[in-house]
Design a protein around this motif. Sequence first.
Motif, PDB file in Angstrom:
ATOM      1  N   ASP A 206     -19.169 -15.503  -6.429  1.00 23.80           N
ATOM      2  CA  ASP A 206     -18.179 -15.018  -5.242  1.00 23.80           C
ATOM      3  C   ASP A 206     -18.128 -13.525  -5.277  1.00 23.80           C
ATOM      4  O   ASP A 206     -17.573 -12.943  -4.290  1.00 23.80           O
ATOM      5  CB  ASP A 206     -16.991 -15.586  -6.054  1.00 23.80           C
ATOM      6  N   ASP A 207     -18.519 -12.634  -6.244  1.00 23.27           N
ATOM      7  CA  ASP A 207     -18.672 -11.229  -6.174  1.00 23.27           C
ATOM      8  C   ASP A 207     -19.590 -10.725  -5.443  1.00 23.27           C
ATOM      9  O   ASP A 207     -19.737  -9.414  -5.196  1.00 23.27           O
ATOM     10  CB  ASP A 207     -18.842 -10.801  -7.796  1.00 23.27           C
ATOM     11  N   HIS A 208     -20.301 -11.676  -4.533  1.00 16.62           N
ATOM     12  CA  HIS A 208     -21.192 -11.253  -3.514  1.00 16.62           C
ATOM     13  C   HIS A 208     -20.397 -11.291  -2.086  1.00 16.62           C
ATOM     14  O   HIS A 208     -21.088 -11.005  -1.265  1.00 16.62           O
ATOM     15  CB  HIS A 208     -22.308 -12.101  -3.337  1.00 16.62           C
ATOM     16  N   MET A 209     -19.203 -11.473  -2.293  1.00 17.00           N
ATOM     17  CA  MET A 209     -18.312 -11.612  -1.052  1.00 17.00           C
ATOM     18  C   MET A 209     -17.623 -10.112  -1.016  1.00 17.00           C
ATOM     19  O   MET A 209     -17.165  -9.587  -1.840  1.00 17.00           O
ATOM     20  CB  MET A 209     -17.192 -12.566  -1.129  1.00 17.00           C
ATOM     21  N   TYR A 210     -17.756  -9.444   0.230  1.00 19.77           N
ATOM     22  CA  TYR A 210     -17.266  -8.170   0.666  1.00 19.77           C
ATOM     23  C   TYR A 210     -16.338  -7.991   1.646  1.00 19.77           C
ATOM     24  O   TYR A 210     -16.503  -9.058   2.612  1.00 19.77           O
ATOM     25  CB  TYR A 210     -18.364  -7.134   1.014  1.00 19.77           C
ATOM     26  N   CYS A 228     -14.051  -3.388   0.402  1.00 18.30           N
ATOM     27  CA  CYS A 228     -13.750  -4.132  -0.859  1.00 18.30           C
ATOM     28  C   CYS A 228     -14.954  -5.224  -1.592  1.00 18.30           C
ATOM     29  O   CYS A 228     -15.355  -5.657  -0.479  1.00 18.30           O
ATOM     30  CB  CYS A 228     -12.198  -4.685  -0.664  1.00 18.30           C
ATOM     31  N   GLN A 229     -14.699  -5.461  -2.655  1.00 17.75           N
ATOM     32  CA  GLN A 229     -15.691  -6.590  -3.333  1.00 17.75           C
ATOM     33  C   GLN A 229     -14.748  -7.453  -4.008  1.00 17.75           C
ATOM     34  O   GLN A 229     -14.127  -7.279  -4.720  1.00 17.75           O
ATOM     35  CB  GLN A 229     -16.436  -5.996  -4.067  1.00 17.75           C
ATOM     36  N   LYS A 230     -15.000  -8.914  -3.424  1.00 17.54           N
ATOM     37  CA  LYS A 230     -14.143  -9.815  -4.093  1.00 17.54           C
ATOM     38  C   LYS A 230     -14.630  -9.895  -5.378  1.00 17.54           C
ATOM     39  O   LYS A 230     -15.872 -10.048  -5.802  1.00 17.54           O
ATOM     40  CB  LYS A 230     -14.236 -11.246  -3.309  1.00 17.54           C
ATOM     41  N   MET A 231     -13.780 -10.469  -6.316  1.00 20.62           N
ATOM     42  CA  MET A 231     -14.403 -10.846  -7.795  1.00 20.62           C
ATOM     43  C   MET A 231     -14.049 -12.218  -7.895  1.00 20.62           C
ATOM     44  O   MET A 231     -14.678 -13.111  -8.614  1.00 20.62           O
ATOM     45  CB  MET A 231     -13.642 -10.256  -8.835  1.00 20.62           C
ATOM     46  N   ARG A 232     -12.988 -12.719  -7.442  1.00 23.15           N
ATOM     47  CA  ARG A 232     -12.477 -14.079  -7.583  1.00 23.15           C
ATOM     48  C   ARG A 232     -11.685 -14.731  -6.310  1.00 23.15           C
ATOM     49  O   ARG A 232     -11.155 -13.981  -5.713  1.00 23.15           O
ATOM     50  CB  ARG A 232     -11.793 -14.391  -8.898  1.00 23.15           C
ATOM     51  N   LYS A 281     -29.216  -8.959   2.179  1.00 19.90           N
ATOM     52  CA  LYS A 281     -28.823  -8.708   3.588  1.00 19.90           C
ATOM     53  C   LYS A 281     -27.334  -9.176   3.821  1.00 19.90           C
ATOM     54  O   LYS A 281     -27.044 -10.338   2.699  1.00 19.90           O
ATOM     55  CB  LYS A 281     -29.701  -9.598   4.535  1.00 19.90           C
ATOM     56  N   TYR A 282     -26.487  -8.648   4.201  1.00 23.54           N
ATOM     57  CA  TYR A 282     -25.172  -9.072   4.627  1.00 23.54           C
ATOM     58  C   TYR A 282     -24.986  -9.854   5.775  1.00 23.54           C
ATOM     59  O   TYR A 282     -25.384  -9.597   6.751  1.00 23.54           O
ATOM     60  CB  TYR A 282     -24.321  -7.397   4.839  1.00 23.54           C
ATOM     61  N   TYR A 283     -24.454 -10.983   5.542  1.00 25.82           N
ATOM     62  CA  TYR A 283     -24.043 -11.886   6.648  1.00 25.82           C
ATOM     63  C   TYR A 283     -22.575 -12.076   6.881  1.00 25.82           C
ATOM     64  O   TYR A 283     -21.552 -12.014   6.210  1.00 25.82           O
ATOM     65  CB  TYR A 283     -24.443 -13.375   6.199  1.00 25.82           C
ATOM     66  N   LEU A 284     -22.133 -11.841   8.342  1.00 22.68           N
ATOM     67  CA  LEU A 284     -20.657 -12.237   8.678  1.00 22.68           C
ATOM     68  C   LEU A 284     -20.400 -13.406   8.398  1.00 22.68           C
ATOM     69  O   LEU A 284     -21.067 -14.502   8.990  1.00 22.68           O
ATOM     70  CB  LEU A 284     -20.585 -11.554   9.978  1.00 22.68           C
ATOM     71  N   ILE A 285     -19.291 -13.566   7.819  1.00 24.19           N
ATOM     72  CA  ILE A 285     -18.505 -14.888   7.513  1.00 24.19           C
ATOM     73  C   ILE A 285     -17.329 -15.272   8.343  1.00 24.19           C
ATOM     74  O   ILE A 285     -17.612 -16.187   9.072  1.00 24.19           O
ATOM     75  CB  ILE A 285     -18.268 -15.233   5.988  1.00 24.19           C
ATOM     76  N   GLU A 286     -16.716 -14.352   8.296  1.00 24.20           N
ATOM     77  CA  GLU A 286     -15.359 -14.573   9.327  1.00 24.20           C
ATOM     78  C   GLU A 286     -14.641 -13.462   9.426  1.00 24.20           C
ATOM     79  O   GLU A 286     -14.736 -12.309   8.877  1.00 24.20           O
ATOM     80  CB  GLU A 286     -14.322 -15.547   8.810  1.00 24.20           C
ATOM     81  N   VAL A 287     -13.665 -13.307  10.608  1.00 23.08           N
ATOM     82  CA  VAL A 287     -12.985 -12.059  10.887  1.00 23.08           C
ATOM     83  C   VAL A 287     -11.514 -12.469  10.792  1.00 23.08           C
ATOM     84  O   VAL A 287     -11.037 -13.355  11.548  1.00 23.08           O
ATOM     85  CB  VAL A 287     -13.460 -11.482  12.486  1.00 23.08           C
ATOM     86  N   ASN A 288     -10.710 -11.714  10.267  1.00 23.14           N
ATOM     87  CA  ASN A 288      -9.410 -11.709  10.189  1.00 23.14           C
ATOM     88  C   ASN A 288      -8.835 -10.458  11.051  1.00 23.14           C
ATOM     89  O   ASN A 288      -8.879  -9.506  11.156  1.00 23.14           O
ATOM     90  CB  ASN A 288      -8.828 -11.602   8.586  1.00 23.14           C
ATOM     91  N   VAL A 289      -8.058 -11.127  11.998  1.00 28.47           N
ATOM     92  CA  VAL A 289      -7.250 -10.264  13.137  1.00 28.47           C
ATOM     93  C   VAL A 289      -5.972 -10.163  12.820  1.00 28.47           C
ATOM     94  O   VAL A 289      -5.239  -9.459  13.641  1.00 28.47           O
ATOM     95  CB  VAL A 289      -7.711 -10.610  14.550  1.00 28.47           C
ATOM     96  N   ARG A 290      -5.291 -10.495  11.825  1.00 33.33           N
ATOM     97  CA  ARG A 290      -4.111  -9.944  11.359  1.00 33.33           C
ATOM     98  C   ARG A 290      -4.120  -9.232  10.130  1.00 33.33           C
ATOM     99  O   ARG A 290      -5.434  -9.249   9.414  1.00 33.33           O
ATOM    100  CB  ARG A 290      -2.996 -11.144  10.977  1.00 33.33           C
TER     101      ARG A 290
END
Length: 393
Positions: A206-210, A228-232, A281-290
């Motif tokens: 999960d710490d590979h989520m940014y 930012c970098q997610k930890m949990r 490599k960085y992969y786009l997972i989703e976009v939050n528009v709020r």
Amino acid sequence: MKHKAVVLGANYYIGLSVIRCLGVNGVHVVAVDYSDKNTYGFYSKYCSETLVGPHYKKDPEAFLEFLIEYAKKQDNPPVLFPCADPYVEFLDKYLSVLRKYFLIPQTEENLYTKLMNKDTLRDLAIKHDVLVPETLTTDDENLIEKVEEIIKYPCLVKPVDSHAFVAKFRKKLFKVYNKEELISSIKLANKENIEVIVQRIIPGFDDHMYTFDAYLNQDAKITHWVTCQKMRQYPINFGASVYTQQKYVPELYEIGSRFLEGVKFKGFAEIEFKKDSNTGKYYLIEVNVRTTNLNNLLYKVGINMPYIAYMELTGSPLSPKAITSDKNLVFWYAYEDFLAVKGYIKTKQLTLLQVIKSYFRPKAYAIWDYNDPQPFIVFLRSLLDKISGKLFK
């Protein structure tokens, strides 16, 4: 401040953080929700008005009229802040009407929806040369064979419309380990008329989520940003941020700016990426528009996204700014983080010692604020009532 700010959604900490970010700067904040029960954002000292209106989903036309009637009574058009995905969907549906009465950064109809929809998001990412995980639609010919050849197991069955899926299944996706589970998950979603896709899992903890959090002005150019970098996360591995650090990652600006400016986005957006642990490599997972869950973290490191939007839309844009160093600050939503920690330790993804060590850092809290404690007290009271209710049962 001649213009009021109308915040849609005050029963969750995202709305609360927007209320605080605006109110601390002297903005007259109007918090709107469909109920005042446990709506702890109403209790912030930075909240100037509270309004209870029709439910945005049960009676959207009545809610639209409710907002318009309020705006008509104001001397200047209010700035509108949707603080949950359903409010964004509502705004996008009635954007042309709402823009006559409110100040809203986005001008293109359906762009919010295109970015929230996993199918159209994938197409836009590919168009703008941004990596996305290999994905198949459920109506692809020879789906099972393609999953085994291209996607591999385990893989993800993800909703095209996340909000509808979460509302029904109380999770963001299905993780499947074989053909039988794949077929069963697709049938389960189809039974509820929820469209899903099949996607490869990008390797990495999960710490590979940014995240790349940015504000784009009315010329669709980025003026403010932070990474930012997610930890949990909770639920673990495929959930929302509960413990996340600000981390300067310049590569994410290169990718994120190319995408958001390429689609002509205006206002605040957050792109979630996952870094492939094998390739980097960085992969786009989703976009939050709020407004993001991490809004208080962004504020604490020096980027007040709601106020940036307010000032630009009311004619006094703030100077551009980016956070280009590490501030050693973490976002913490304690309630769900404790639940997440239990899951990480149970599955042996983390040790108790690793978790304890992580807590010794300055924090930007999701709900608690020393200068504005009442919302936390209301939240805690409702949480204790919920727990005692379960124990009683």
